[in-house]
Write an enzyme that holds these catalytic residues in place. Structure first.
Site, PDB file in Angstrom:
ATOM      1  N   ASP A   1      17.779  18.418   3.302  1.00  0.00           N
ATOM      2  CA  ASP A   1      18.967  19.087   2.947  1.00  0.00           C
ATOM      3  C   ASP A   1      19.490  18.240   1.676  1.00  0.00           C
ATOM      4  O   ASP A   1      18.846  16.812   1.808  1.00  0.00           O
ATOM      5  CB  ASP A   1      19.922  19.122   3.686  1.00  0.00           C
ATOM      6  CG  ASP A   1      21.270  19.823   2.953  1.00  0.00           C
ATOM      7  OD1 ASP A   1      21.374  20.631   2.342  1.00  0.00           O
ATOM      8  OD2 ASP A   1      22.434  19.344   3.388  1.00  0.00           O
ATOM      9  N   SER A   2      20.242  18.319   0.893  1.00  0.00           N
ATOM     10  CA  SER A   2      20.754  17.635  -0.182  1.00  0.00           C
ATOM     11  C   SER A   2      21.802  16.298   0.684  1.00  0.00           C
ATOM     12  O   SER A   2      21.762  15.384  -0.003  1.00  0.00           O
ATOM     13  CB  SER A   2      21.834  18.138  -1.032  1.00  0.00           C
ATOM     14  OG  SER A   2      22.979  18.790  -0.421  1.00  0.00           O
TER      15      SER A   2
ATOM     16  N   TYR B   1      24.275  18.873  -4.751  1.00  0.00           N
ATOM     17  CA  TYR B   1      23.203  19.518  -5.271  1.00  0.00           C
ATOM     18  C   TYR B   1      23.705  20.636  -6.077  1.00  0.00           C
ATOM     19  O   TYR B   1      23.296  21.364  -7.068  1.00  0.00           O
ATOM     20  CB  TYR B   1      21.971  19.920  -4.621  1.00  0.00           C
ATOM     21  CG  TYR B   1      20.722  18.795  -4.193  1.00  0.00           C
ATOM     22  CD1 TYR B   1      20.940  17.589  -4.494  1.00  0.00           C
ATOM     23  CD2 TYR B   1      19.762  19.380  -3.565  1.00  0.00           C
ATOM     24  CE1 TYR B   1      19.993  16.718  -4.160  1.00  0.00           C
ATOM     25  CE2 TYR B   1      18.810  18.441  -3.238  1.00  0.00           C
ATOM     26  CZ  TYR B   1      18.952  17.082  -3.400  1.00  0.00           C
ATOM     27  OH  TYR B   1      17.987  16.232  -2.849  1.00  0.00           O
ATOM     28  N   GLY B   2      24.708  21.327  -5.229  1.00  0.00           N
ATOM     29  CA  GLY B   2      25.148  22.614  -5.580  1.00  0.00           C
ATOM     30  C   GLY B   2      25.813  22.873  -7.198  1.00  0.00           C
ATOM     31  O   GLY B   2      25.892  24.150  -7.421  1.00  0.00           O
TER      32      GLY B   2
ATOM     33  N   CYS C   1      18.865  23.702   2.909  1.00  0.00           N
ATOM     34  CA  CYS C   1      19.886  23.595   1.727  1.00  0.00           C
ATOM     35  C   CYS C   1      19.832  24.844   0.988  1.00  0.00           C
ATOM     36  O   CYS C   1      18.749  25.409   0.370  1.00  0.00           O
ATOM     37  CB  CYS C   1      19.418  22.450   0.677  1.00  0.00           C
ATOM     38  SG  CYS C   1      20.489  22.122  -0.636  1.00  0.00           S
TER      39      CYS C   1
ATOM     40  N   THR D   1      21.136  25.596  -1.833  1.00  0.00           N
ATOM     41  CA  THR D   1      20.895  25.415  -3.250  1.00  0.00           C
ATOM     42  C   THR D   1      19.643  25.232  -3.533  1.00  0.00           C
ATOM     43  O   THR D   1      18.990  26.004  -4.616  1.00  0.00           O
ATOM     44  CB  THR D   1      21.620  24.247  -3.786  1.00  0.00           C
ATOM     45  OG1 THR D   1      22.993  24.318  -3.324  1.00  0.00           O
ATOM     46  CG2 THR D   1      21.679  23.803  -5.151  1.00  0.00           C
TER      47      THR D   1
ATOM     48  N   GLU E   1      32.840  17.379   3.978  1.00  0.00           N
ATOM     49  CA  GLU E   1      32.436  15.987   3.907  1.00  0.00           C
ATOM     50  C   GLU E   1      33.538  15.153   4.203  1.00  0.00           C
ATOM     51  O   GLU E   1      33.202  14.111   4.744  1.00  0.00           O
ATOM     52  CB  GLU E   1      31.717  15.839   2.557  1.00  0.00           C
ATOM     53  CG  GLU E   1      30.692  16.723   2.003  1.00  0.00           C
ATOM     54  CD  GLU E   1      29.442  15.741   2.279  1.00  0.00           C
ATOM     55  OE1 GLU E   1      29.109  14.532   2.176  1.00  0.00           O
ATOM     56  OE2 GLU E   1      28.306  16.402   2.796  1.00  0.00           O
TER      57      GLU E   1
ATOM     58  N   CYS F   1      25.584  28.384   2.577  1.00  0.00           N
ATOM     59  CA  CYS F   1      25.690  27.230   2.308  1.00  0.00           C
ATOM     60  C   CYS F   1      25.544  26.429   3.934  1.00  0.00           C
ATOM     61  O   CYS F   1      26.299  26.535   4.735  1.00  0.00           O
ATOM     62  CB  CYS F   1      26.623  26.558   1.494  1.00  0.00           C
ATOM     63  SG  CYS F   1      26.846  24.978   1.302  1.00  0.00           S
ATOM     64  N   THR F   2      24.736  25.260   4.004  1.00  0.00           N
ATOM     65  CA  THR F   2      24.521  24.703   5.488  1.00  0.00           C
ATOM     66  C   THR F   2      25.644  23.855   5.766  1.00  0.00           C
ATOM     67  O   THR F   2      25.816  23.459   7.051  1.00  0.00           O
ATOM     68  CB  THR F   2      23.065  23.942   5.477  1.00  0.00           C
ATOM     69  OG1 THR F   2      23.072  22.980   4.185  1.00  0.00           O
ATOM     70  CG2 THR F   2      22.127  24.844   5.416  1.00  0.00           C
ATOM     71  N   HIS F   3      26.786  23.531   4.743  1.00  0.00           N
ATOM     72  CA  HIS F   3      27.993  22.833   5.393  1.00  0.00           C
ATOM     73  C   HIS F   3      28.914  23.796   5.974  1.00  0.00           C
ATOM     74  O   HIS F   3      29.629  23.558   6.692  1.00  0.00           O
ATOM     75  CB  HIS F   3      28.682  22.536   3.969  1.00  0.00           C
ATOM     76  CG  HIS F   3      28.215  21.217   3.593  1.00  0.00           C
ATOM     77  ND1 HIS F   3      26.875  21.006   3.063  1.00  0.00           N
ATOM     78  CD2 HIS F   3      28.581  19.871   3.776  1.00  0.00           C
ATOM     79  CE1 HIS F   3      26.749  19.433   2.799  1.00  0.00           C
ATOM     80  NE2 HIS F   3      27.654  18.836   2.962  1.00  0.00           N
TER      81      HIS F   3
HETATM   82  N1  DGL Z   1      23.302  21.641   1.132  1.00  0.00           N
HETATM   83  C1  DGL Z   1      23.881  22.248   0.004  1.00  0.00           C
HETATM   84  C2  DGL Z   1      23.615  23.890   0.083  1.00  0.00           C
HETATM   85  O1  DGL Z   1      23.371  24.311   1.248  1.00  0.00           O
HETATM   86  C3  DGL Z   1      25.642  22.217  -0.267  1.00  0.00           C
HETATM   87  C4  DGL Z   1      25.843  20.772  -0.578  1.00  0.00           C
HETATM   88  C5  DGL Z   1      25.375  20.329  -2.050  1.00  0.00           C
HETATM   89  O2  DGL Z   1      25.843  21.066  -2.927  1.00  0.00           O
HETATM   90  O3  DGL Z   1      24.477  19.667  -2.291  1.00  0.00           O
HETATM   91  O4  DGL Z   1      23.649  24.608  -0.917  1.00  0.00           O
END
Ligand code: DGL
Length: 270
Positions: A10-11, A42-43, A73, A75, A152, A186-188
């Site tokens: 993941d990012s 990354y988003g 991730c 993204t 975060e 999104c995994t968050h």
């Molecule tokens: N992990 C990213 C996703 O699931 C979210 C966080 C990011 O923007 O890097 O898209």
């Protein structure tokens, strides 16, 4: 039978929500987790940058002898899955198809919402996947760039006025469309499930993309007779920024004690 580990990347830390689901349904498997915390988020990035990062993340993970990779991730799954699949000779599971299958399967009114990062929404990957599966489905997508920094910062509990205000404002237009299913793309976002669930109401089913990807990975390995027969699996953490920062928040995302060594690596060397 295949005793090799599953790679997950993941990012940053968000992908640990997918690793958590993998640990729940495949407790015997070994997992190597890489979070690119030095370059998160990354988003909001463009596709060329995402491809470069995704290739480096894969090259690092493939320095281990893996049997499969889960792109935890949203993204990267929406922007780079096909490229990574064509460049690698091991199974790679992204979050889009499994989540779309679940959402299409449970939506009664055929009206689905999607919340994700800007890069995921702009890619159109979810819409394409929904169209392939069921052209009759009406899909309403929305980028929610404030969700990731809030998570975060640990601002994800019901009762937190900041996250509730942001979520209410983001969700209003989707709810006005009469959606009955909402993909947390999104995994968050699983960490916001309670807040989002309270605002959306019981009538709206939430789909956790990490959980669906974990299920797809299990099905893939089972079909190829590639599950392990070991008794207890382990998880190894790797990160591209300071290990202490990773450790501080990892337990929140993983839902279990993230004790154990965290290895810091220089991702730009891959
Ligand atoms: N992990 C990213 C996703 O699931 C979210 C966080 C990011 O923007 O890097 O898209």
């Amino acid at each position: 039978m295949d005793q090799r580990p599953i790679g997950v990347f993941d990012s940053g830390l968000g992908g640990l929500t997918a690793a958590r689901q993998l640990r729940r349904i495949l407790p015997s498997e070994n997992i190597i987790y890489f979070g690119d915390t030095a370059r998160v988020p990354y988003g909001n990035r463009g596709r060329e940058t995402l491809l470069k990062y995704a290739r480096q993340d894969m090259r690092f993970l493939r320095s281990f002898d893996l049997k499969a990779v889960v792109i935890a991730c949203g993204t990267i799954s929406t922007n780079c899955l096909e490229a990574l699949q064509s460049e690698n000779d091991i199974p790679i599971v992204g979050v889009v198809e499994p989540a779309v299958r679940r959402a299409a399967g449970i939506s009664r009114r055929r009206r689905v919402g999607l919340v994700a990062t800007r890069a995921s929404v702009n890619s159109g990957a979810y819409e394409r996947a929904f169209r392939r599966l069921d052209p009759e489905l009406s899909v309403h997508s929305l980028a929610c760039p404030l969700f990731v920094p809030l998570v975060e910062e640990g601002r994800c509990q019901p009762g937190d006025i900041v996250v509730e205000t942001v979520a209410r404002e983001y969700l209003a237009p989707l709810l006005a469309e009469g959606i009955d299913t909402l993909v947390l793309g999104c995994t968050h976002y699983p960490l916001l499930a309670e807040v989002i669930g309270e605002i959306a109401g019981e009538d709206v089913a939430l789909v956790d993309v990490g959980a669906e990807a974990a299920g797809a990975c299990r099905d893939l390995l089972a079909a190829g007779d590639a599950l392990t027969d070991r008794k207890e699996g382990s998880i190894t953490f790797c990160t591209s920024d300071r290990a202490v920062d990773f450790q501080r928040l990892a337990s929140l995302f993983l839902g279990e004690d993230a004790a154990g060594p965290v290895q810091q690596i220089d991702i730009t060397g891959y």
